[in-house]
Scaffold this active site. Structure first.
Site, PDB file in Angstrom:
ATOM      1  CB  ALA A 148      -0.882  -0.018   1.239  1.00 52.38           C
ATOM      2  N   GLY A 184       0.478  -5.100   0.839  1.00 54.28           N
ATOM      3  CA  GLY A 184      -0.734  -5.129   0.016  1.00 54.28           C
ATOM      4  C   GLY A 184      -0.501  -5.747  -1.353  1.00 54.28           C
ATOM      5  CD  GLU A 234      -2.272  -7.659   2.866  1.00 50.95           C
ATOM      6  OE1 GLU A 234      -2.071  -6.475   2.502  1.00 50.95           O
ATOM      7  OE2 GLU A 234      -2.685  -7.946   3.988  1.00 50.95           O
ATOM      8  CD  GLU A 257       1.778  -5.705   5.578  1.00 45.49           C
ATOM      9  OE1 GLU A 257       2.613  -6.620   5.819  1.00 45.49           O
ATOM     10  OE2 GLU A 257       0.896  -5.804   4.693  1.00 45.49           O
TER      11      GLU A 257
HETATM   12  C1  HXC Z   1       4.977   4.377  -1.362  1.00 43.63           C
HETATM   13  C2  HXC Z   1       6.860   3.409  -2.257  1.00 43.63           C
HETATM   14  C3  HXC Z   1       6.513   2.162  -1.688  1.00 43.63           C
HETATM   15  C4  HXC Z   1       5.307   2.083  -0.922  1.00 43.63           C
HETATM   16  C5  HXC Z   1       8.376   1.925  -2.749  1.00 43.63           C
HETATM   17  N1  HXC Z   1       8.007   3.213  -2.901  1.00 43.63           N
HETATM   18  N2  HXC Z   1       7.480   1.251  -2.013  1.00 43.63           N
HETATM   19  N3  HXC Z   1       6.087   4.493  -2.093  1.00 43.63           N
HETATM   20  N4  HXC Z   1       4.568   3.217  -0.791  1.00 43.63           N
HETATM   21  N5  HXC Z   1       4.869   0.934  -0.391  1.00 43.63           N
HETATM   22  C6  HXC Z   1       8.720   4.284  -3.621  1.00 43.63           C
HETATM   23  C7  HXC Z   1       9.952   4.749  -2.859  1.00 43.63           C
HETATM   24  O1  HXC Z   1       9.594   5.694  -1.880  1.00 43.63           O
HETATM   25  C8  HXC Z   1      10.761   5.361  -3.992  1.00 43.63           C
HETATM   26  O2  HXC Z   1      10.225   6.630  -4.302  1.00 43.63           O
HETATM   27  C9  HXC Z   1      10.445   4.450  -5.178  1.00 43.63           C
HETATM   28  O3  HXC Z   1       9.219   3.787  -4.857  1.00 43.63           O
HETATM   29  C10 HXC Z   1      11.512   3.389  -5.401  1.00 43.63           C
HETATM   30  O4  HXC Z   1      11.704   2.688  -4.182  1.00 43.63           O
HETATM   31  P1  HXC Z   1      13.130   2.489  -3.481  1.00 43.63           P
HETATM   32  O5  HXC Z   1      12.881   2.242  -2.038  1.00 43.63           O
HETATM   33  O6  HXC Z   1      14.044   3.600  -3.830  1.00 43.63           O
HETATM   34  O7  HXC Z   1      13.628   1.163  -4.220  1.00 43.63           O
HETATM   35  P2  HXC Z   1      14.594   0.064  -3.650  1.00 43.63           P
HETATM   36  O8  HXC Z   1      15.751   0.665  -2.917  1.00 43.63           O
HETATM   37  O9  HXC Z   1      14.906  -0.819  -4.802  1.00 43.63           O
HETATM   38  O10 HXC Z   1      13.750  -0.758  -2.565  1.00 43.63           O
HETATM   39  C11 HXC Z   1      12.622  -1.494  -2.969  1.00 43.63           C
HETATM   40  C12 HXC Z   1      11.756  -1.932  -1.724  1.00 43.63           C
HETATM   41  C13 HXC Z   1      11.458  -0.673  -0.860  1.00 43.63           C
HETATM   42  C14 HXC Z   1      12.549  -2.951  -0.916  1.00 43.63           C
HETATM   43  C15 HXC Z   1      10.500  -2.563  -2.261  1.00 43.63           C
HETATM   44  O11 HXC Z   1      10.947   0.342  -1.723  1.00 43.63           O
HETATM   45  C16 HXC Z   1      10.474  -0.930   0.219  1.00 43.63           C
HETATM   46  O12 HXC Z   1      10.821  -1.507   1.254  1.00 43.63           O
HETATM   47  N6  HXC Z   1       9.222  -0.462   0.033  1.00 43.63           N
HETATM   48  C17 HXC Z   1       8.213  -0.546   1.073  1.00 43.63           C
HETATM   49  C18 HXC Z   1       7.688  -1.958   1.192  1.00 43.63           C
HETATM   50  C19 HXC Z   1       6.609  -2.062   2.278  1.00 43.63           C
HETATM   51  O13 HXC Z   1       6.889  -1.787   3.460  1.00 43.63           O
HETATM   52  N7  HXC Z   1       5.408  -2.483   1.906  1.00 43.63           N
HETATM   53  C20 HXC Z   1       4.298  -2.607   2.824  1.00 43.63           C
HETATM   54  C21 HXC Z   1       3.518  -1.323   2.851  1.00 43.63           C
HETATM   55  S1  HXC Z   1       2.172  -1.396   4.034  1.00 43.63           S
HETATM   56  P3  HXC Z   1      11.161   7.944  -4.386  1.00 43.63           P
HETATM   57  O14 HXC Z   1      10.180   9.056  -4.597  1.00 43.63           O
HETATM   58  O15 HXC Z   1      11.937   8.005  -3.126  1.00 43.63           O
HETATM   59  O16 HXC Z   1      12.016   7.671  -5.579  1.00 43.63           O
HETATM   60  C22 HXC Z   1       0.976  -2.276   3.294  1.00 43.63           C
HETATM   61  C23 HXC Z   1      -0.314  -2.445   4.083  1.00 43.63           C
HETATM   62  C24 HXC Z   1      -1.386  -3.097   3.294  1.00 43.63           C
HETATM   63  O17 HXC Z   1       1.128  -2.728   2.227  1.00 43.63           O
HETATM   64  C25 HXC Z   1      -2.742  -2.975   3.945  1.00 43.63           C
HETATM   65  C26 HXC Z   1      -3.734  -2.249   3.106  1.00 43.63           C
HETATM   66  C27 HXC Z   1      -5.124  -2.142   3.707  1.00 43.63           C
END
Ligand code: HXC
Length: 258
Positions: A65, A109, A112, A132
């Site tokens: 998400a 997400g 999911e 998460e």
């Molecule tokens: C918003 C995101 C994002 C996310 C990546 N980006 N994941 N933006 N929400 N979930 C953005 C980064 O901010 C960055 O933007 C660009 O995408 C590239 O990501 P990087 O981090 O620079 O890439 P990398 O170093 O290759 O790392 C990849 C990654 C990392 C390991 C996937 O991005 C990451 O850990 N993302 C978050 C994963 C996460 O925690 N997901 C769960 C979210 S909570 P900029 O602008 O800086 O270039 C969830 C809850 C669901 O999903 C429930 C719903 C009801």
């Protein structure tokens, strides 16, 4: 229909939906999930479509998400929006077969969403995770429930508590994905699978989906009864007659979804 966060492409009987927020690794925001739910609803109603493929980019199916969109929200905001509840329900209401073709990250997400599809074909580059906990939240679109049913309590707890990622090979071993293919071949394999599904009776395919999905909702004895009655009901269809006649005649069946 023009969408901003997804691209829908239709070729013959197969629709491919590509998540399309490349700058955010396809992070799922309100707009994207709304558009996805709408597109799936339209494709479900479109009689020409017989199978749907859901995919992302080479680097990310979806990295979860959208953390930036969520970060300022309060409990009241999330509760009043029923954050992603309506969209998730709409997505899982799709009655036509939906195949997830996953390359790169399928996190939070994103994992999911892939699990909401009927089966997952993974590229050898795929990485699944429920990280998460690193953000101080729990999964909110089915991770604690669907992942646990798919891979069992121990591995699900491991994924949710450590936030570690699972590679494609481990995901296949654990039963999360149905097959792993070389990344370059992902879309070709997904399309071949979709074409196989598309040549079946849509009536039967929808019945299969209902019966398999029942197994998550009910007891074994009720599920077995549901399946048996569904099996009996097939004998009221023209496609059962056609399928069995074709077998006897040693020819390919011509299903008419009747
Ligand atoms: C918003 C995101 C994002 C996310 C990546 N980006 N994941 N933006 N929400 N979930 C953005 C980064 O901010 C960055 O933007 C660009 O995408 C590239 O990501 P990087 O981090 O620079 O890439 P990398 O170093 O290759 O790392 C990849 C990654 C990392 C390991 C996937 O991005 C990451 O850990 N993302 C978050 C994963 C996460 O925690 N997901 C769960 C979210 S909570 P900029 O602008 O800086 O270039 C969830 C809850 C669901 O999903 C429930 C719903 C009801």
């Amino acid at each position: 229909m023009a969408y901003e966060t997804i691209v829908v492409d239709v070729e013959n009987h197969i629709a491919t939906i590509k998540l399309n927020r490349p700058d955010a690794l396809n992070a799922l925001n309100v707009q994207l999930l709304g558009e996805l739910a709408k597109a799936l609803g339209e494709l479900d109603r479109n009689e020409k479509i017989r199978c749907i493929i859901l995919t992302g980019s080479a680097k990310a199916f979806a990295a979860g998400a959208d953390i930036k969109e969520m970060s300022e929200k309060s409990f009241v905001d999330m509760f009043l929006l029923d954050f992603f509840g309506g969209e998730a329900e709409a997505i899982t209401r799709t009655r036509k077969p939906v195949i997830a073709a996953v390359s790169g990250y399928a996190l939070g997400g994103g994992c999911e969403l892939a699990m909401m599809c009927d089966f997952i074909i993974a590229a050898d580059t795929a990485k699944f995770g429920q990280p998460e906990i690193n953000l101080g939240i729990v999964a909110g679109m089915g991770g604690t429930q669907r992942l646990t049913r798919l891979v069992g309590k121990s591995k699900s707890m491991d994924m949710h508590l450590t936030g570690r990622f699972m590679d494609a090979e481990e995901a296949e071993r654990a039963g999360l994905v149905s097959r792993v293919v070389p990344a370059k071949k992902l879309m070709e394999e997904a399309r071949t699978a979709a074409e196989k599904v598309a040549e079946k009776s849509m009536l039967t395919a929808k019945a299969v989906k209902e019966a398999v999905n029942r197994s998550y909702e009910t007891t074994l004895s009720e599920g077995l009864l549901y399946e048996r009655r569904m099996f009996h009901a097939m004998f009221a269809t023209e496609d059962q007659n056609e399928g069995m006649s074709a077998f006897a005649d040693k020819r390919s069946p011509q299903f008419r979804d009747r």
